[in-house]
Design an enzyme around this catalytic site. Structure first.
Site, PDB file in Angstrom:
ATOM      1  N   ARG A 251     -70.125  28.948 -57.853  1.00 40.29           N
ATOM      2  CA  ARG A 251     -68.766  28.382 -57.687  1.00 40.29           C
ATOM      3  C   ARG A 251     -67.755  29.231 -58.457  1.00 40.29           C
ATOM      4  NH1 ARG A 251     -69.403  21.969 -56.773  1.00 40.29           N
ATOM      5  NH2 ARG A 251     -71.172  22.169 -55.374  1.00 40.29           N
TER       6      ARG A 251
ATOM      7  N   ARG B 250     -60.599  20.178 -57.445  1.00 44.23           N
ATOM      8  CA  ARG B 250     -61.995  19.723 -57.425  1.00 44.23           C
ATOM      9  C   ARG B 250     -62.428  19.117 -58.767  1.00 44.23           C
ATOM     10  NH1 ARG B 250     -65.323  21.280 -53.601  1.00 44.23           N
ATOM     11  NH2 ARG B 250     -67.031  21.465 -55.061  1.00 44.23           N
TER      12      ARG B 250
ATOM     13  N   GLU C 134     -77.952  26.951 -58.607  1.00 44.34           N
ATOM     14  CA  GLU C 134     -77.110  27.595 -57.585  1.00 44.34           C
ATOM     15  C   GLU C 134     -75.616  27.342 -57.834  1.00 44.34           C
ATOM     16  OE1 GLU C 134     -79.939  25.695 -56.655  1.00 44.34           O
ATOM     17  OE2 GLU C 134     -81.011  27.604 -56.630  1.00 44.34           O
ATOM     18  N   ASN C 135     -75.290  26.358 -58.669  1.00 46.72           N
ATOM     19  CA  ASN C 135     -73.871  26.015 -58.877  1.00 46.72           C
ATOM     20  C   ASN C 135     -73.082  27.096 -59.623  1.00 46.72           C
ATOM     21  OD1 ASN C 135     -74.445  22.420 -59.225  1.00 46.72           O
ATOM     22  ND2 ASN C 135     -73.814  23.591 -57.440  1.00 46.72           N
ATOM     23  N   TRP C 136     -73.778  28.088 -60.204  1.00 44.84           N
ATOM     24  CA  TRP C 136     -73.068  29.206 -60.850  1.00 44.84           C
ATOM     25  C   TRP C 136     -72.274  30.007 -59.829  1.00 44.84           C
ATOM     26  CZ3 TRP C 136     -73.022  28.901 -65.988  1.00 44.84           C
ATOM     27  CH2 TRP C 136     -74.094  28.289 -66.629  1.00 44.84           C
TER      28      TRP C 136
ATOM     29  N   ARG D 185     -79.035  10.497 -52.200  1.00 45.29           N
ATOM     30  CA  ARG D 185     -78.008  11.544 -52.165  1.00 45.29           C
ATOM     31  C   ARG D 185     -76.753  10.937 -51.556  1.00 45.29           C
ATOM     32  NH1 ARG D 185     -78.220  17.836 -51.096  1.00 45.29           N
ATOM     33  NH2 ARG D 185     -76.011  18.251 -51.359  1.00 45.29           N
TER      34      ARG D 185
ATOM     35  N   ASP E 159     -73.342  13.837 -55.054  1.00 49.00           N
ATOM     36  CA  ASP E 159     -72.575  14.804 -54.255  1.00 49.00           C
ATOM     37  C   ASP E 159     -71.273  14.175 -53.747  1.00 49.00           C
ATOM     38  OD1 ASP E 159     -72.024  17.174 -52.996  1.00 49.00           O
ATOM     39  OD2 ASP E 159     -73.402  16.857 -51.327  1.00 49.00           O
TER      40      ASP E 159
HETATM   41  C1  FPP Z   1     -71.530  17.827 -56.407  1.00 49.78           C
HETATM   42  O1  FPP Z   1     -70.309  17.534 -55.751  1.00 49.78           O
HETATM   43  C2  FPP Z   1     -71.380  17.581 -57.808  1.00 49.78           C
HETATM   44  C3  FPP Z   1     -71.607  18.490 -58.795  1.00 49.78           C
HETATM   45  C4  FPP Z   1     -72.040  19.865 -58.574  1.00 49.78           C
HETATM   46  C5  FPP Z   1     -71.387  18.122 -60.192  1.00 49.78           C
HETATM   47  C6  FPP Z   1     -71.904  16.794 -60.593  1.00 49.78           C
HETATM   48  C7  FPP Z   1     -71.220  16.406 -61.806  1.00 49.78           C
HETATM   49  C8  FPP Z   1     -70.755  15.192 -62.080  1.00 49.78           C
HETATM   50  C9  FPP Z   1     -70.939  13.968 -61.276  1.00 49.78           C
HETATM   51  C10 FPP Z   1     -69.953  15.057 -63.273  1.00 49.78           C
HETATM   52  C11 FPP Z   1     -70.486  14.622 -64.492  1.00 49.78           C
HETATM   53  C12 FPP Z   1     -71.874  14.490 -64.810  1.00 49.78           C
HETATM   54  C13 FPP Z   1     -72.254  14.217 -66.052  1.00 49.78           C
HETATM   55  C14 FPP Z   1     -73.665  14.044 -66.408  1.00 49.78           C
HETATM   56  C15 FPP Z   1     -71.260  14.061 -67.123  1.00 49.78           C
HETATM   57  P1  FPP Z   1     -69.561  18.705 -55.029  1.00 49.78           P
HETATM   58  O2  FPP Z   1     -68.643  19.338 -56.001  1.00 49.78           O
HETATM   59  O3  FPP Z   1     -70.545  19.640 -54.422  1.00 49.78           O
HETATM   60  O4  FPP Z   1     -68.769  17.919 -53.932  1.00 49.78           O
HETATM   61  P2  FPP Z   1     -68.404  18.462 -52.482  1.00 49.78           P
HETATM   62  O5  FPP Z   1     -69.707  18.643 -51.755  1.00 49.78           O
HETATM   63  O6  FPP Z   1     -67.576  17.356 -51.921  1.00 49.78           O
HETATM   64  O7  FPP Z   1     -67.656  19.747 -52.660  1.00 49.78           O
END
Ligand code: FPP
Length: 246
Positions: free
Chosen positions: A75, A37, A71-73, A192, A24
């Site tokens: 975004r 981002r 849940e990331n959909w 995490r 994260d």
């Molecule tokens: C959470 O950070 C991260 C993600 C939802 C994506 C994770 C993906 C990667 C680390 C990239 C590549 C992975 C592979 C396997 C190639 P966030 O975007 O929620 O950060 P924030 O909380 O600061 O907004």
């Protein structure tokens, strides 16, 4: 804990066999730099290689990383499309190195919502690395713990309906055989990054007795030294699994 004082290339005694990581903080890392981002996600992807390669140094046999949740959909379309494109490019670019490093790659999560090209790349990577065993890397993609349990229960119910499974014989050893993680040991340590202390639907069933580390470092800044320090600190934990100390 001081990451700087940690071992970076020696085996840690009492090492966690299986480490799971919620990567994260990519978005905040990018925002701090005045960048979009996706810039953070690209920086995050670069950290994955170093951490995978560090696993044998710290006695870690299994590494599971949370790349995209069910849940990331939610975004923006731009971020989701950018992440999907990053996954496709990452797999295409890293296959050779992962093979050479002896990494066996598996994916968990529901593939139905993913595009055909990505599914093909994932399947090929799994097949091309299936004889490797130095590190077991599992990438959770369109993964959610509740979704996984729901899908597992559906398959279990089908086996009951078709007479393959007797409901009276269902116990806590049964459901794990239907989970996406059925061939993996339970995680010993869940990390995490980014200062958030929550589990966000990651490996809910499997982490029942995992140790947790919530650290402030944003994922693109997470280093081999910090990973080593967390593995070393795990060795000092008193794990009783609900029992009492001998
Ligand atoms: C959470 O950070 C991260 C993600 C939802 C994506 C994770 C993906 C990667 C680390 C990239 C590549 C992975 C592979 C396997 C190639 P966030 O975007 O929620 O950060 P924030 O909380 O600061 O907004």
């Amino acid at each position: 804990m001081s990451a700087a004082s940690s071992p970076t290339s020696e085996l840690v005694s009492g090492a966690p066999r299986h480490v799971a990581i919620i990567m994260d903080g990519n978005g905040r890392w990018a925002t701090q730099r005045g960048r979009p981002r996706l810039f953070g996600h690209h920086a995050g992807a670069k950290r994955v290689r170093e951490i995978v390669e560090a696993c044998p140094d710290f006695g870690v046999e299994y590494l599971t990383i949370f790349a995209f949740s069910t849940e990331n959909w939610k975004r923006t379309q731009v971020e989701v499309a950018g992440l999907m494109s990053l996954f496709r490019r990452y797999i295409a670019k890293e296959t050779r190195a992962l093979k050479a490093e002896g990494v066996r790659v598996r994916f968990i999560g529901d593939r139905v919502r993913l595009d055909a090209k990505l599914i093909r790349l994932m399947t090929e990577l799994e097949q091309e690395t299936e004889t490797n065993s130095r590190v077991n890397l599992t990438i959770a993609l369109n993964y959610g713990g509740r979704d996984e349990v729901a899908r597992a229960t559906q398959r279990l119910a089908q086996d009951v309906a078709s007479g393959l499974l007797d409901p009276d014989e269902i116990d806590e050893e049964t459901l794990p055989r239907y989970l996406d993680t059925r061939v993996l040991p339970d995680p010993d340590l869940v990390i995490r990054t980014s200062g958030e202390a929550r589990i966000s639907n990651f490996l809910l069933w499997q982490s029942a007795y995992a140790e947790y580390e919530f650290i402030d470092t944003l994922w693109p800044d997470f280093s081999k030294a910090e990973f080593g320090a967390l593995c070393a600190s795990f060795g000092g934990r008193d794990r009783r699994f609900g029992g009492v100390k001998k």
